[in-house]
Scaffold this motif. Structure first.
Motif, PDB file in Angstrom:
ATOM      1  N   ASP A 154       0.988  -1.011   0.007  1.00  0.00           N
ATOM      2  CA  ASP A 154      -0.048  -0.179   0.085  1.00  0.00           C
ATOM      3  C   ASP A 154       0.760   1.572   0.019  1.00  0.00           C
ATOM      4  O   ASP A 154       0.626   2.101   0.894  1.00  0.00           O
ATOM      5  CB  ASP A 154      -0.707  -0.240   1.323  1.00  0.00           C
ATOM      6  CG  ASP A 154      -1.846  -1.376   0.977  1.00  0.00           C
ATOM      7  OD1 ASP A 154      -1.664  -2.160   1.214  1.00  0.00           O
ATOM      8  OD2 ASP A 154      -2.887  -1.244   0.517  1.00  0.00           O
ATOM      9  N   ASP A 167      -1.370  -2.242  -3.963  1.00  0.00           N
ATOM     10  CA  ASP A 167      -1.548  -0.956  -4.247  1.00  0.00           C
ATOM     11  C   ASP A 167      -0.519  -0.335  -4.128  1.00  0.00           C
ATOM     12  O   ASP A 167      -0.300   0.815  -3.047  1.00  0.00           O
ATOM     13  CB  ASP A 167      -2.580  -0.355  -3.052  1.00  0.00           C
ATOM     14  CG  ASP A 167      -3.731  -1.260  -3.132  1.00  0.00           C
ATOM     15  OD1 ASP A 167      -4.632  -1.657  -4.026  1.00  0.00           O
ATOM     16  OD2 ASP A 167      -4.870   0.066  -2.136  1.00  0.00           O
ATOM     17  N   HIS A 177      -2.727  -9.294  -2.146  1.00  0.00           N
ATOM     18  CA  HIS A 177      -3.039  -8.177  -1.444  1.00  0.00           C
ATOM     19  C   HIS A 177      -4.409  -8.163  -0.148  1.00  0.00           C
ATOM     20  O   HIS A 177      -3.756  -8.017   0.656  1.00  0.00           O
ATOM     21  CB  HIS A 177      -3.726  -7.169  -2.125  1.00  0.00           C
ATOM     22  CG  HIS A 177      -3.766  -5.999  -2.321  1.00  0.00           C
ATOM     23  ND1 HIS A 177      -3.175  -5.028  -1.503  1.00  0.00           N
ATOM     24  CD2 HIS A 177      -4.698  -5.327  -2.302  1.00  0.00           C
ATOM     25  CE1 HIS A 177      -3.860  -3.859  -1.281  1.00  0.00           C
ATOM     26  NE2 HIS A 177      -4.543  -3.929  -1.613  1.00  0.00           N
ATOM     27  N   HIS A 199      -3.287  -4.485   2.067  1.00  0.00           N
ATOM     28  CA  HIS A 199      -4.993  -4.068   2.056  1.00  0.00           C
ATOM     29  C   HIS A 199      -5.612  -2.457   3.331  1.00  0.00           C
ATOM     30  O   HIS A 199      -6.163  -1.804   3.172  1.00  0.00           O
ATOM     31  CB  HIS A 199      -6.322  -4.419   1.881  1.00  0.00           C
ATOM     32  CG  HIS A 199      -6.873  -4.655   1.160  1.00  0.00           C
ATOM     33  ND1 HIS A 199      -7.083  -3.774   0.406  1.00  0.00           N
ATOM     34  CD2 HIS A 199      -8.460  -5.288   1.253  1.00  0.00           C
ATOM     35  CE1 HIS A 199      -9.003  -3.434   0.169  1.00  0.00           C
ATOM     36  NE2 HIS A 199      -9.024  -4.239   0.504  1.00  0.00           N
TER      37      HIS A 199
HETATM   38 FE   LIG Z   1      -4.561   0.339   0.240  1.00  0.00          FE
END
Ligand SMILES: [Fe+2]
Ligand SMILES: [Fe+2]
Length: 313
Positions: free
Chosen positions: A63, A114, A222, A281
């Motif tokens: 992320d 991400d 993720h 995530h």
């Molecule tokens: Fe994220």
């Protein structure tokens, strides 16, 4: 920085090198700035005795949410990029600091998705050149839901939506984003796609081939796996409306996992070779037992400096 996870999810489905602290490089940043970036990382260390043929270290981040967009994008996307900087202003710095840290530790870099906040030419140019940089540490990745987002929540996020941009995303990343394995010092890392809260129909079949190798397995994807404790943590402690995990049993106040995903997770729980699972995530750290054999390590946001370091033995 205090922020709620839902601030980010406007969508429903929504070869080792050694270096030392004295010569690390944050690609052009002044030394004092680089020192500060490194000191801002919030590193948590774990030792995993899982049968590596040689001890090694891995730096796990997730992320990053890069928000690059230049004049090649629509005005709408350029505005989105500016707006999102409010959350993700330190993403690039923290990413580079994590790599610097990995170099210093002679570590492998694992990224669980991400990496970018949305689709843009500049985001993907950055990602492909980042992984190809001279001196980049060995790395292995999975994708996130944001890798396939055009504007964040503007459309239903399903397989058809993902396929609109899959080839473009895949080109920027260093390994297969659907399903991929890599053996490092006798540990088999298996990365797969669960970005929209389900797994591919043939995932067990593909995993069986990995199990046949007879090596300890670390899975990576993720979206974290549902566990009762992670669910409790997200709803009660984090005050979230839903848990943002895959394989949620029916009867909870959120979308339950589909049949194939539930079957896969139950099967995975019976696999003694699966020694650990790593994901992201949630933008918040959490560690919990997934199965009799494996813990799940959810690392928070690279954009806010979260880093997990695994010492595999
Ligand atoms: Fe994220
Ligand atoms: Fe995500």
């Amino acid at each position: 920085m205090t922020m709620n996870r839902r601030d980010f999810l406007k969508c429903g489905a929504c070869a080792c090198l050694a270096s030392s602290l004295s010569n690390f490089d944050l690609s052009g940043f002044p030394k004092a700035f680089a020192d500060e970036a490194l000191s801002n990382l919030k590193v948590v260390d774990f030792t995993l005795k899982i049968g590596a043929t040689k001890p090694f270290t891995a730096v796990h981040i997730s992320d990053t949410h890069l928000t690059f967009a230049d004049e090649r994008e629509t005005e709408r996307k350029q505005k989105l990029a500016k707006d999102r900087l409010r959350y993700f202003g330190k993403s690039e710095t923290n990413l580079r600091a994590a790599v610097t840290y990995a170099k210093e530790k002679d570590a492998v870099l694992l990224h669980t998705g991400d990496m970018v906040d949305f689709l843009s030419d500049k985001n993907f140019e950055f990602v492909s050149s980042f992984y190809a940089e001279d001196g980049m540490v060995p790395h292995f990745v999975s994708s996130g839901n944001h890798e396939f987002s055009h504007y964040l929540g503007e459309a239903k996020e399903d397989e058809a939506y993902k396929m609109q941009s899959f080839d473009r995303v895949q080109k920027a990343f260093p390994n297969d984003l659907r399903f991929c394995s890599r053996v490092i010092n006798g540990v088999n890392f298996v990365a797969f796609d669960d970005v929209y809260y389900y797994v591919a129909d043939d995932v067990i079949e593909r995993f069986e081939k990995e199990v046949e190798k007879g090596l300890p397995i670390v899975t990576m994807c993720h979206v974290p796996f549902y566990t009762p404790e992670l669910y409790r943590f997200m709803i009660e402690d984090q005050k979230e409306r839903i848990s943002y995990t895959i394989g949620v049993p029916s009867g909870k106040n959120e979308r339950a996992g589909d049949e194939n995903t539930m079957k896969f997770l139950e099967w995975l729980k019976t696999q003694p070779l699966m020694k650990a699972h790593i994901s992201g995530h949630l933008h918040v750290n959490h560690v919990d037992q997934f199965s009799e054999y494996a813990k799940q390590y959810v690392v928070g946001g690279n954009f806010k400096g979260d880093v997990f370091v695994y010492h595999f033995e």
